[in-house]
Design a protein around this motif. Sequence first.
Motif, PDB file in Angstrom:
ATOM      1  N   GLU A   6       0.997  -1.149  -0.153  1.00  0.00           N
ATOM      2  CA  GLU A   6       0.149   0.076   0.037  1.00  0.00           C
ATOM      3  C   GLU A   6       0.823   1.122  -0.086  1.00  0.00           C
ATOM      4  OE1 GLU A   6      -2.601   2.108   3.245  1.00  0.00           O
ATOM      5  OE2 GLU A   6      -2.567   0.176   3.302  1.00  0.00           O
ATOM      6  N   LYS A   7       0.589   1.896  -1.048  1.00  0.00           N
ATOM      7  CA  LYS A   7       1.481   3.305  -1.125  1.00  0.00           C
ATOM      8  C   LYS A   7       0.701   4.260  -0.550  1.00  0.00           C
ATOM      9  CE  LYS A   7       4.478   3.985  -4.497  1.00  0.00           C
ATOM     10  NZ  LYS A   7       5.022   4.546  -6.012  1.00  0.00           N
ATOM     11  N   ARG A   8       1.447   4.926   0.388  1.00  0.00           N
ATOM     12  CA  ARG A   8       0.605   6.037   1.226  1.00  0.00           C
ATOM     13  C   ARG A   8       0.871   7.245   0.487  1.00  0.00           C
ATOM     14  NH1 ARG A   8       1.488   4.332   7.611  1.00  0.00           N
ATOM     15  NH2 ARG A   8      -0.123   2.798   7.328  1.00  0.00           N
ATOM     16  N   SER A   9       0.538   8.194   1.237  1.00  0.00           N
ATOM     17  CA  SER A   9       0.794   9.892   0.768  1.00  0.00           C
ATOM     18  C   SER A   9       2.135  10.173   0.254  1.00  0.00           C
ATOM     19  CB  SER A   9       0.262  10.882   1.642  1.00  0.00           C
ATOM     20  OG  SER A   9       1.414  11.093   2.438  1.00  0.00           O
ATOM     21  N   LYS A  10       2.369  11.226  -0.517  1.00  0.00           N
ATOM     22  CA  LYS A  10       3.601  11.576  -1.066  1.00  0.00           C
ATOM     23  C   LYS A  10       4.581  11.975  -0.016  1.00  0.00           C
ATOM     24  CE  LYS A  10       5.522  14.476  -4.876  1.00  0.00           C
ATOM     25  NZ  LYS A  10       5.259  15.393  -5.716  1.00  0.00           N
ATOM     26  N   THR A  11       4.073  12.306   1.036  1.00  0.00           N
ATOM     27  CA  THR A  11       4.659  12.947   2.011  1.00  0.00           C
ATOM     28  C   THR A  11       5.175  11.849   3.297  1.00  0.00           C
ATOM     29  OG1 THR A  11       2.753  13.735   3.319  1.00  0.00           O
ATOM     30  CG2 THR A  11       3.973  15.365   1.884  1.00  0.00           C
ATOM     31  N   ASP A  12       4.613  10.573   3.284  1.00  0.00           N
ATOM     32  CA  ASP A  12       4.661   9.704   4.080  1.00  0.00           C
ATOM     33  C   ASP A  12       6.182   9.112   4.034  1.00  0.00           C
ATOM     34  OD1 ASP A  12       2.412   9.242   5.707  1.00  0.00           O
ATOM     35  OD2 ASP A  12       1.310   8.622   4.263  1.00  0.00           O
ATOM     36  N   LYS A  13       6.773   8.604   5.048  1.00  0.00           N
ATOM     37  CA  LYS A  13       8.247   8.019   4.976  1.00  0.00           C
ATOM     38  C   LYS A  13       8.122   6.589   4.996  1.00  0.00           C
ATOM     39  CE  LYS A  13      10.457  11.971   7.462  1.00  0.00           C
ATOM     40  NZ  LYS A  13      11.124  12.521   8.334  1.00  0.00           N
ATOM     41  N   TYR A  14       6.794   6.162   5.270  1.00  0.00           N
ATOM     42  CA  TYR A  14       6.635   4.493   5.192  1.00  0.00           C
ATOM     43  C   TYR A  14       5.483   4.404   4.411  1.00  0.00           C
ATOM     44  CZ  TYR A  14       9.755   4.386   9.191  1.00  0.00           C
ATOM     45  OH  TYR A  14      10.964   4.717   9.993  1.00  0.00           O
ATOM     46  N   ASP A  15       5.736   3.174   3.698  1.00  0.00           N
ATOM     47  CA  ASP A  15       4.316   2.700   3.177  1.00  0.00           C
ATOM     48  C   ASP A  15       4.158   1.246   3.811  1.00  0.00           C
ATOM     49  OD1 ASP A  15       3.955   4.414   1.005  1.00  0.00           O
ATOM     50  OD2 ASP A  15       5.927   3.654  -0.052  1.00  0.00           O
ATOM     51  N   VAL A  16       2.987   0.421   3.574  1.00  0.00           N
ATOM     52  CA  VAL A  16       2.666  -0.675   4.305  1.00  0.00           C
ATOM     53  C   VAL A  16       2.595  -2.019   3.215  1.00  0.00           C
ATOM     54  CG1 VAL A  16       0.912  -1.924   5.722  1.00  0.00           C
ATOM     55  CG2 VAL A  16       1.406   0.889   5.853  1.00  0.00           C
ATOM     56  N   LEU A  17       3.267  -2.936   3.915  1.00  0.00           N
ATOM     57  CA  LEU A  17       2.936  -4.147   3.003  1.00  0.00           C
ATOM     58  C   LEU A  17       2.193  -5.168   4.049  1.00  0.00           C
ATOM     59  CD1 LEU A  17       3.723  -5.924   0.796  1.00  0.00           C
ATOM     60  CD2 LEU A  17       5.844  -6.614   1.978  1.00  0.00           C
ATOM     61  N   ARG A  18       1.111  -5.592   3.354  1.00  0.00           N
ATOM     62  CA  ARG A  18       0.162  -6.617   4.376  1.00  0.00           C
ATOM     63  C   ARG A  18       0.408  -7.960   3.436  1.00  0.00           C
ATOM     64  NH1 ARG A  18      -3.431  -3.550   4.444  1.00  0.00           N
ATOM     65  NH2 ARG A  18      -3.310  -2.956   6.602  1.00  0.00           N
ATOM     66  N   PHE A  19       0.510  -8.761   4.616  1.00  0.00           N
ATOM     67  CA  PHE A  19       0.674 -10.430   4.054  1.00  0.00           C
ATOM     68  C   PHE A  19      -0.681 -10.900   4.341  1.00  0.00           C
ATOM     69  CE2 PHE A  19       4.669  -8.655   5.887  1.00  0.00           C
ATOM     70  CZ  PHE A  19       5.342  -8.695   5.077  1.00  0.00           C
ATOM     71  N   VAL A  20      -1.370 -11.552   3.615  1.00  0.00           N
ATOM     72  CA  VAL A  20      -2.643 -12.281   3.610  1.00  0.00           C
ATOM     73  C   VAL A  20      -2.589 -13.735   3.316  1.00  0.00           C
ATOM     74  CG1 VAL A  20      -4.880 -12.179   3.179  1.00  0.00           C
ATOM     75  CG2 VAL A  20      -3.972 -10.370   3.049  1.00  0.00           C
ATOM     76  N   SER A 151       5.799   3.326 -10.377  1.00  0.00           N
ATOM     77  CA  SER A 151       4.622   3.661 -10.889  1.00  0.00           C
ATOM     78  C   SER A 151       3.410   3.696 -10.368  1.00  0.00           C
ATOM     79  CB  SER A 151       4.841   3.088 -12.496  1.00  0.00           C
ATOM     80  OG  SER A 151       4.398   1.746 -12.464  1.00  0.00           O
ATOM     81  N   THR A 152       3.253   2.931  -9.237  1.00  0.00           N
ATOM     82  CA  THR A 152       2.038   2.850  -8.545  1.00  0.00           C
ATOM     83  C   THR A 152       1.634   4.042  -7.965  1.00  0.00           C
ATOM     84  OG1 THR A 152       2.532   0.353  -8.145  1.00  0.00           O
ATOM     85  CG2 THR A 152       0.826   1.560  -6.822  1.00  0.00           C
ATOM     86  N   PRO A 153       0.459   4.555  -8.172  1.00  0.00           N
ATOM     87  CA  PRO A 153       0.064   6.120  -7.735  1.00  0.00           C
ATOM     88  C   PRO A 153       0.123   6.017  -6.119  1.00  0.00           C
ATOM     89  CG  PRO A 153      -1.565   5.260  -9.235  1.00  0.00           C
ATOM     90  CD  PRO A 153      -0.606   4.025  -8.947  1.00  0.00           C
ATOM     91  N   TYR A 154       0.157   7.238  -5.514  1.00  0.00           N
ATOM     92  CA  TYR A 154       0.095   7.285  -4.193  1.00  0.00           C
ATOM     93  C   TYR A 154      -1.496   6.872  -3.824  1.00  0.00           C
ATOM     94  CZ  TYR A 154       4.560   9.502  -4.106  1.00  0.00           C
ATOM     95  OH  TYR A 154       5.770   9.878  -4.373  1.00  0.00           O
ATOM     96  N   TYR A 155      -1.707   6.306  -2.605  1.00  0.00           N
ATOM     97  CA  TYR A 155      -3.060   5.906  -2.066  1.00  0.00           C
ATOM     98  C   TYR A 155      -3.606   4.971  -2.874  1.00  0.00           C
ATOM     99  CZ  TYR A 155      -2.906  10.519   0.309  1.00  0.00           C
ATOM    100  OH  TYR A 155      -2.718  11.685   0.963  1.00  0.00           O
ATOM    101  N   SER A 156      -2.677   3.896  -3.444  1.00  0.00           N
ATOM    102  CA  SER A 156      -3.192   2.863  -3.903  1.00  0.00           C
ATOM    103  C   SER A 156      -2.346   1.596  -3.807  1.00  0.00           C
ATOM    104  CB  SER A 156      -3.154   2.885  -5.725  1.00  0.00           C
ATOM    105  OG  SER A 156      -2.038   3.215  -6.201  1.00  0.00           O
ATOM    106  N   THR A 157      -2.558   0.375  -4.320  1.00  0.00           N
ATOM    107  CA  THR A 157      -1.862  -0.794  -3.879  1.00  0.00           C
ATOM    108  C   THR A 157      -1.405  -1.400  -4.990  1.00  0.00           C
ATOM    109  OG1 THR A 157      -3.766  -1.982  -3.882  1.00  0.00           O
ATOM    110  CG2 THR A 157      -3.263  -1.108  -1.693  1.00  0.00           C
TER     111      THR A 157
END
Length: 167
Positions: A6-20, A151-157
């Motif tokens: 999950e790519k968060r906002s442009k200003t975030d220093k971290y994104d999230v990786l979810r393991f399902v 190339s993944t946009p911010y606020y998307s996965t």
Amino acid sequence: MKLIAEKRSKTDKYDVLRFVRNNGMCTDALMPRQGILPHDLVHYVVESALPLRHGFLSLLARGADAQFVMESVHDKANPHVETEAVQAEAIVEGLQAQLWSGAFDEEAFLAGAAAACTARNKPPFDFGKLALDLKSILYDRALALHQQWHSTPYYSTLSLEFSPQPV
């Protein structure tokens, strides 16, 4: 197991990786932003390409908690860490060094991965038993995934499928 980056906002220093996991249970980890492919996505490249049964992602797919695996694999003083988990981590670190350098030097990659294992008192992974073009299966795939992630946009996965090697 599905990996959802999950790519968060442009200003975030971290994104999230979810393991399902296949049973629906999930865990997640923060992914620090850096100039190359995030560390946990490098694990995806390495563990999808090499016959490692006890790497970070395989341990997660079998039910381990992400934070527990990260702490135990990165603890150089823990003699109970699976050899393959250390080898996977060392290969990821070696590949990251190659990504940072901007070119693939197989000799430097192998030396870096071996040194990281030795520093953790584990034997290096034996690449000699595999007839693989390491540049193609690791470096080039990491670059392609980096481009896809970049190339993944911010606020998307970005979703990836990971199948652990059989135990």
